[in-house]
Design a protein around this motif. Sequence first.
Motif, mmCIF file in Angstrom:
data_model
loop_
_atom_site.group_PDB
_atom_site.id
_atom_site.type_symbol
_atom_site.label_atom_id
_atom_site.label_comp_id
_atom_site.label_asym_id
_atom_site.label_seq_id
_atom_site.Cartn_x
_atom_site.Cartn_y
_atom_site.Cartn_z
ATOM 1 N N ALA B 24 1.986 -5.764 2.246
ATOM 2 C CA ALA B 24 1.062 -4.626 2.237
ATOM 3 C C ALA B 24 -0.386 -5.118 2.219
ATOM 4 O O ALA B 24 -1.237 -4.561 2.909
ATOM 5 N N VAL B 25 -0.661 -6.183 1.467
ATOM 6 C CA VAL B 25 -2.031 -6.716 1.421
ATOM 7 C C VAL B 25 -2.455 -7.186 2.808
ATOM 8 O O VAL B 25 -3.563 -6.890 3.274
ATOM 9 N N ILE B 400 2.135 4.043 -3.314
ATOM 10 C CA ILE B 400 2.475 2.625 -3.459
ATOM 11 C C ILE B 400 1.584 1.958 -4.517
ATOM 12 O O ILE B 400 2.054 1.117 -5.286
ATOM 13 N N ILE B 401 0.317 2.346 -4.552
ATOM 14 C CA ILE B 401 -0.608 1.690 -5.501
ATOM 15 C C ILE B 401 -0.121 1.835 -6.946
ATOM 16 O O ILE B 401 0.057 0.830 -7.637
ATOM 17 N N ILE B 409 -5.391 4.641 -9.200
ATOM 18 C CA ILE B 409 -6.241 4.801 -8.019
ATOM 19 C C ILE B 409 -7.665 5.055 -8.499
ATOM 20 O O ILE B 409 -7.922 6.023 -9.224
ATOM 21 N N VAL B 410 -8.592 4.175 -8.089
ATOM 22 C CA VAL B 410 -9.989 4.394 -8.486
ATOM 23 C C VAL B 410 -10.588 5.486 -7.592
ATOM 24 O O VAL B 410 -10.108 5.725 -6.489
ATOM 25 N N ALA B 411 -11.626 6.121 -8.089
ATOM 26 C CA ALA B 411 -12.331 7.175 -7.341
ATOM 27 C C ALA B 411 -11.340 8.186 -6.761
ATOM 28 O O ALA B 411 -11.333 8.475 -5.565
ATOM 29 N N ILE B 487 -11.012 2.085 -1.654
ATOM 30 C CA ILE B 487 -10.165 2.590 -2.743
ATOM 31 C C ILE B 487 -8.979 1.649 -2.956
ATOM 32 O O ILE B 487 -8.649 1.261 -4.081
ATOM 33 N N VAL B 488 -8.340 1.258 -1.847
ATOM 34 C CA VAL B 488 -7.142 0.428 -1.957
ATOM 35 C C VAL B 488 -7.485 -0.945 -2.529
ATOM 36 O O VAL B 488 -6.861 -1.405 -3.489
#
Lengths: 190, 555
Positions: B24-25, B400-401, B409-411, B487-488
């Motif tokens: 995924a990265v 997934i995060i 999840i930020v923001a 975000i990710v």
Amino acid sequence: MSLTAPPKDWYIKKIARDEKGWIIFSLIICLFMFFWMILWHVYGKQNPSSITYTTTTAEFTQLHQAFSDKYKIGEDNNLPVVMPPAESDVFLLGQMWSWSPVLVLKKDEWYTFHLSSKDVVHGFSVQPINMNFMVLPTYDYTIKFKPTETGEYKIVCNEFCGIGHHMMIGKIVVVNDESELGQYGITKTN
Amino acid sequence: MFRTCDITGFKVCLASQKLIRINAVFAVVSLLIAVLGAILLVFTRWQEVHLLSSPWYYRILTLHGLNALIFWIVFFEIAGLYFGSTVVLNTRFCSPLLGWVSFILMAGGFIMVDVMVLQGKADVLMTSYVPLKAHPLYYLGIILFAVGALLGVGLFFGNLVKAKREGNVGESLPLFTFGLMAAAIIAVMTLLSGAVVYVPTFLWSLGLIESVDSAWYRLIWWGLGHSSQQINVAAMIAIWYLTASLTVGGNSVNEKVSRIAFLLYVLFICIASAHHLLVDPAVSSTWKVWNTSYAMYLAVLASMIHAFAVPATIESAQRRKGYTNGLFEWFARAPWGNPAFSSVFLAIIGFGFIGGITGVIYGMEQTNIIVHNTMAIVGHFKGTVVLGTTLTFMGITYYIIPLIFRKKIVAFKLAKIQPWLFFFGIAILSVSMIALGMFGVPRRHWDITFSGAIFSHDFNPVIGIFWVLMVLGGVVAFLGALIWLLIVVISVFFGPAVNGPEDFQLSIAEPAPQADHGHKFIAPGTLVASLIFMAALLIFFFLNWKWLSAIWEIQ
């Protein structure tokens, strides 16, 4: 739940009325589109040709040269201007980065085009009518065209063929008779 | 080694989780490269700015195509296949070692290809049609990537066998994994086509083979190039069903129908690589008509089935929860605050109305004459691959995060807006490109003012407005993509950890009540929407045939 095994009765569950109706309707549209393509071959006037000859770049260049010499009527930007008689074979050669020759065609007459390339793959895109075919080396794509409007047309190359791809542009002039050539900047010299 | 997820209850194999994370990265890194390339390309095609030079335009176009259409998507799909075959089935990964071998091959190929392209040793565009020639390491890089991906697909099947042996699946796979399996079967055919075409081309680039036939190359290459987009279709639709379950607790209104539709994909979808050869020499009209129509449009029928079944799944679940007023209360009361839901619903609309309609009509033998290699084709596949697949993958990443990377999840507020930005940006970009193509503007062309050429051509001046719209859409979509990427990346690498269900910002819906919702149709709103879709398709169908009939006569 799509993350777990389906319910026991999944295979025998009745299909809902609206879903079943939608599937049948979609199937009808699918078959309609399929048969439409076939019927266009019978009743339509724009169908790609199924005729291709294998050739070599040397052989096709020779055919193109002989064709250009035979029907040459003048020059335009160092390219021969060629006016083949109606119903004849036309050998148009694409190469990095030009289309040769410049063609003069008569409205409402049929011409048998032979398209091939001297080097890499090119795209034969006639503007502004927006008619597009592929041109491959060692293949002679044989397509019959009947121009239905007079005017000046350009052949843009629309398949990437190297760094000068954007400079590859050719010209086709469609006239009713020879007296109109002057309008398109063509003077008959021989 | 397993951990039990405190949110979903699944047993998560830790070796599998690592492999999902690393793939995924790399998917995200590929998308970042693709997106940076995209904005440069938009500002080069717009002649008012004409940003890049001719060599750099084609170089970045090559880079953008490969990273967007191949690397981003295949890395993400491999991660998805591992997730669907281990976590979902509570099974351990069959061979983590081979999983890493697969990843190293893919990552090695990916780096090799991108380095070659940026060094200017492979200015051949993504399709690399022979006899244009690139550096041998470019072809080798693609072969390594394809072999790695093929191994990854093989491991997916290995995981299924393991799950079956260990008694973790009964007679039938979950629908999500079933859809992924269809994608995996298509992937095997696709990647083998890639091997068949690239191995001789590699040998030719080394001088060991004298020539590669250009028509043969195009035929086989599209077995890779087009079919790889069909892997996306199957994987994307599997994620649509998954999202319907996660967000509203829906289950396919009829699993048999949904599964048969996936089966139709497996049987027929790959032959549509003929879409790219409709105005080619060397193949006959009979061959073209049969193949381009997926054998009488049976794969289009499959898409039509899903186009009804997925929204119907959502509608039916919502109605059973009590949102029964009128045709569209279920729609208005859907969980729009969940970015995964809004991404997927927007993807369904974009994929159907923009990508699907244009795809069916441009893929017909004769109408292809007036669009082949024009910007309209690019507009079409922005509708399918970007609005459909990419937006879907972006959406499911919001699950997934927290679930796989165990990060918050930020923001999160920005995440709710992001799908809309990306959707409207790409939709405007895509429709503008379709309009440009209708006026004959070629794709893959550095300068449509033909500077330095002996002749010139003036396109209809009305295209000026569509260029501006295309740039506008491109900029909005770029922002949408950039927000998602930020975000990710920030969430995964610097975000606060998820320590339990209380840190989970999304929700996993309870299955909707089983009882009938009392309407004689299972999904009346979806039926109306589907009929509107079909009307749009037929209007566009007749318009294109009308335009075709206006050009020269051709035999």
